[in-house]
Design a protein around this motif. Structure first.
Motif, mmCIF file in Angstrom:
data_model
loop_
_atom_site.group_PDB
_atom_site.id
_atom_site.type_symbol
_atom_site.label_atom_id
_atom_site.label_comp_id
_atom_site.label_asym_id
_atom_site.label_seq_id
_atom_site.Cartn_x
_atom_site.Cartn_y
_atom_site.Cartn_z
ATOM 1 N N TYR A 246 0.849 -1.188 0.000
ATOM 2 C CA TYR A 246 0.000 0.000 0.000
ATOM 3 C C TYR A 246 0.889 1.243 0.000
ATOM 4 N N GLU A 247 0.308 2.345 -0.404
ATOM 5 C CA GLU A 247 0.994 3.633 -0.308
ATOM 6 C C GLU A 247 0.802 4.223 1.090
ATOM 7 N N PHE A 248 1.576 5.222 1.411
ATOM 8 C CA PHE A 248 1.308 6.098 2.541
ATOM 9 C C PHE A 248 0.859 7.437 1.962
ATOM 10 N N ASN A 249 -0.346 7.877 2.284
ATOM 11 C CA ASN A 249 -0.809 9.185 1.842
ATOM 12 C C ASN A 249 -0.351 10.256 2.815
ATOM 13 N N ARG A 250 -0.271 11.503 2.347
ATOM 14 C CA ARG A 250 0.295 12.586 3.139
ATOM 15 C C ARG A 250 -0.760 13.653 3.416
ATOM 16 N N ILE A 251 -0.779 14.167 4.638
ATOM 17 C CA ILE A 251 -1.609 15.320 4.971
ATOM 18 C C ILE A 251 -0.712 16.390 5.595
ATOM 19 N N ILE A 252 -0.927 17.657 5.172
ATOM 20 C CA ILE A 252 -0.057 18.756 5.575
ATOM 21 C C ILE A 252 -0.904 19.827 6.256
ATOM 22 N N ARG A 253 -0.360 20.421 7.308
ATOM 23 C CA ARG A 253 -1.135 21.316 8.168
ATOM 24 C C ARG A 253 -1.420 22.680 7.538
ATOM 25 N N LEU A 341 11.164 14.680 6.059
ATOM 26 C CA LEU A 341 9.921 13.920 5.989
ATOM 27 C C LEU A 341 9.670 13.079 7.235
ATOM 28 N N ARG A 342 10.720 12.770 7.981
ATOM 29 C CA ARG A 342 10.557 11.963 9.183
ATOM 30 C C ARG A 342 10.104 12.794 10.380
ATOM 31 N N ASN A 343 10.643 14.012 10.498
ATOM 32 C CA ASN A 343 10.511 14.734 11.755
ATOM 33 C C ASN A 343 9.725 16.034 11.685
ATOM 34 N N ASP A 344 9.381 16.507 10.486
ATOM 35 C CA ASP A 344 8.624 17.758 10.380
ATOM 36 C C ASP A 344 7.208 17.550 10.925
ATOM 37 N N GLU A 345 6.821 18.336 11.910
ATOM 38 C CA GLU A 345 5.527 18.181 12.551
ATOM 39 C C GLU A 345 4.365 18.671 11.675
ATOM 40 N N ARG A 346 4.681 19.285 10.542
ATOM 41 C CA ARG A 346 3.626 19.788 9.665
ATOM 42 C C ARG A 346 3.064 18.704 8.747
ATOM 43 N N ILE A 347 3.699 17.527 8.726
ATOM 44 C CA ILE A 347 3.240 16.463 7.838
ATOM 45 C C ILE A 347 2.956 15.201 8.643
ATOM 46 N N GLU A 348 1.871 14.515 8.264
ATOM 47 C CA GLU A 348 1.557 13.214 8.848
ATOM 48 C C GLU A 348 1.171 12.259 7.727
ATOM 49 N N TYR A 349 1.108 10.962 8.079
ATOM 50 C CA TYR A 349 0.952 9.925 7.067
ATOM 51 C C TYR A 349 -0.218 9.003 7.409
ATOM 52 N N ILE A 350 -0.948 8.594 6.378
ATOM 53 C CA ILE A 350 -2.091 7.699 6.542
ATOM 54 C C ILE A 350 -1.879 6.493 5.630
ATOM 55 N N PRO A 351 -1.847 5.275 6.182
ATOM 56 C CA PRO A 351 -1.681 4.094 5.318
ATOM 57 C C PRO A 351 -2.781 4.015 4.271
ATOM 58 N N GLY A 352 -2.396 3.634 3.061
ATOM 59 C CA GLY A 352 -3.337 3.599 1.951
ATOM 60 C C GLY A 352 -4.453 2.597 2.104
ATOM 61 N N LYS A 353 -4.302 1.632 3.031
ATOM 62 C CA LYS A 353 -5.380 0.674 3.237
ATOM 63 C C LYS A 353 -6.568 1.314 3.957
ATOM 64 N N GLN A 354 -6.345 2.476 4.580
ATOM 65 C CA GLN A 354 -7.447 3.188 5.208
ATOM 66 C C GLN A 354 -8.259 3.931 4.139
ATOM 67 N N SER A 355 -9.530 4.135 4.418
ATOM 68 C CA SER A 355 -10.414 4.794 3.467
ATOM 69 C C SER A 355 -9.950 6.223 3.194
ATOM 70 N N LEU A 359 -8.738 10.635 5.294
ATOM 71 C CA LEU A 359 -7.967 11.817 4.904
ATOM 72 C C LEU A 359 -8.889 13.028 4.776
ATOM 73 N N LYS A 360 -10.019 12.843 4.123
ATOM 74 C CA LYS A 360 -10.971 13.951 3.925
ATOM 75 C C LYS A 360 -11.457 14.511 5.266
ATOM 76 N N GLU A 361 -11.804 13.625 6.177
ATOM 77 C CA GLU A 361 -12.340 14.068 7.469
ATOM 78 C C GLU A 361 -11.306 14.836 8.278
ATOM 79 N N LEU A 362 -10.056 14.386 8.253
ATOM 80 C CA LEU A 362 -9.001 15.076 9.001
ATOM 81 C C LEU A 362 -8.792 16.497 8.479
ATOM 82 N N ILE A 363 -8.884 16.670 7.174
ATOM 83 C CA ILE A 363 -8.714 18.002 6.592
ATOM 84 C C ILE A 363 -9.954 18.862 6.839
ATOM 85 N N ASP A 364 -11.134 18.262 6.710
ATOM 86 C CA ASP A 364 -12.372 19.012 6.943
ATOM 87 C C ASP A 364 -12.476 19.509 8.380
ATOM 88 N N GLU A 365 -11.859 18.782 9.317
ATOM 89 C CA GLU A 365 -11.900 19.198 10.723
ATOM 90 C C GLU A 365 -11.050 20.437 10.987
#
Length: 412
Positions: A246-253, A341-355, A359-365
């Motif tokens: 699976y991929e790791f998707n990225r979310i940025i603050r 990419l390992r330590n920057d607190e502005r980025i987090e990762y979501i395994p691609g096996k998750q819906s 990702l959408k909900e985390l950004i919408d919040e």
């Protein structure tokens, strides 16, 4: 030539295996961990997290010693048994969507050092040393390194035949998986498997780079003790076609000070942008990226040119044409200002096996502003990188299967 060896595992008694084994410790939330420990006195979580209520108040040295003591308590209480002789195992994990099967064996530290067992991920030295100290003080490991080998018809046929025999374990877990373990104790079968792997020139680590590096470091420090078990580390060997990547998707603050329009304009230099509005769009192929920004999805198509031709096999092009590297080189670093990419607190990762909805909900919040979806790498990309001594960007792959902790224990 790849060398594998049978070993004398310590394992749960058959009547308690479903109670003892658990997912990886990091998979549990604090509340879930506390619940399992309160509910199930046989859980291996009691071993790897002794005195969990006070775990934040003790030193690592005391915690590791606590693990060793609790493990010994489990053995003294008859929860674990030890094999009378060295054996291999055939292990199958059946999920709702897929079945994984492979061979559990010892693999050679010497071959790891000589790059016969190849790597594609970098390691953090502090994590390698921390797990080395853990191994040294506890004297055991229950998390095998996941290693792939090229599909061989002979081994595939043997696995199909072996599955017809009586397993030593067959149990279900609360996450709706079925686990089956067969013991390979026949000397003829052991010899045959060893010879089969001797015909395989190279093996590839899929998951467990820190574990293998820690085993090497422990060997280097303690080999003078003459313990033959230090010469090997436990591995779960699985055919390439059975691995699920699976991929790791990225979310940025934040957008690093850019407005939405400015950001879209900047990324249009390298990507064709197609708005998808509310369609839950995911990449369908390599060089495609999904993006979620300001309540809308976008499809991003990388602009291929002569300078980024994936058919070019020189070292620089192999890495630069990796999707995770493209995203970093063209957007995350130059536009969003993310360097580490390992330590920057502005980025987090979501395994691609998750819906994708996660990702959408985390950004919408509102805590994150933009998310990127990648197309998963395949085994050929991983092998190409490893063959050229190249390292993937952090969090490029999430690989299954995941081994059950406490199922098989390799003592050092």
């Amino acid at each position: 030539m790849s060398k594998i060896i049978p070993f004398k595992a310590v394992r749960p008694t058959p009547d308690k295996v479903a109670l003892v084994t658990c997912r990886n410790y990091d998979d549990y939330s604090p509340a879930e961990l506390a619940s399992w420990l309160d509910f199930n006195p046989y859980s291996f979580l009691h071993v790897i997290n002794p005195a969990y209520v006070h775990s934040q108040k003790i030193t690592l040295d005391k915690r590791f010693k606590g693990v060793a003591h609790k493990y010994q308590d489990f053995k003294n209480d008859g929860i674990f048994i030890e094999e009378e002789k060295a054996v291999f195992y055939l292990y199958q994990i059946q999920t709702k969507t897929q079945s994984f099967r492979g061979i559990v064996a010892g693999t050679s530290i010497e071959e790891y050092k000589n790059n016969i067992i190849k790597k594609h991920e970098d390691t953090l030295q502090y994590r390698v040393e921390l797990f080395k100290d853990y191994l040294h003080q506890t004297g055991f490991n229950t998390e095998p390194v996941l290693i792939t080998y090229p599909d061989r018809v002979e081994i595939n046929d043997w696995i199909l035949q072996k599955k017809k025999s009586q397993p030593i374990y067959h149990f279900s877990t609360t996450n709706k998986e079925i686990h089956t373990l067969w013991q390979v104790d026949n000397e003829h079968e052991i010899f045959w498997l060893e010879k089969q792997f001797e015909q395989i020139p190279e093996l590839y680590i899929a998951d467990g780079h820190h574990r293998s590096a820690s085993a090497e470091l422990l060997y280097d420090e303690d080999k003078h003790l003459g313990n033959p078990n230090l010469n090997y580390f436990m591995s779960f060997l699985i055919a390439e076609s059975d691995v699920k990547i699976y991929e790791f998707n990225r979310i940025i603050r934040d957008l690093n000070g850019h407005s939405k329009d400015d950001f879209l304009e900047k990324i249009s230099d390298y990507f064709i942008i197609k708005p998808k509005q509310q369609e839950l769009w995911k990449p369908q192929d390599k060089f495609e990226f999904g993006m979620y920004l300001d309540g809308n999805f976008y499809a991003l198509f990388y602009k291929i040119n002569d300078n980024n031709n994936f058919n070019n096999k020189n070292k620089s092009s192999i890495l630069s044409n990796l999707d995770a590297q493209i995203l970093y080189d063209k957007i995350l670093h130059p536009i969003l200002g993310i360097e580490d990419l390992r330590n920057d607190e502005r980025i987090e990762y979501i395994p691609g096996k998750q819906s994708i909805l996660t990702l959408k909900e985390l950004i919408d919040e509102g805590e994150f502003e933009v998310g990127f979806m990648l197309f998963p790498s395949d085994i050929s990309e991983i092998k190409l990188l490893a063959d050229n001594n190249l390292i993937m960007p952090p969090k490029s792959t999430y690989i299954e299967p995941k081994f059950r902790s406490g199922l098989l224990i390799y003592e050092l």
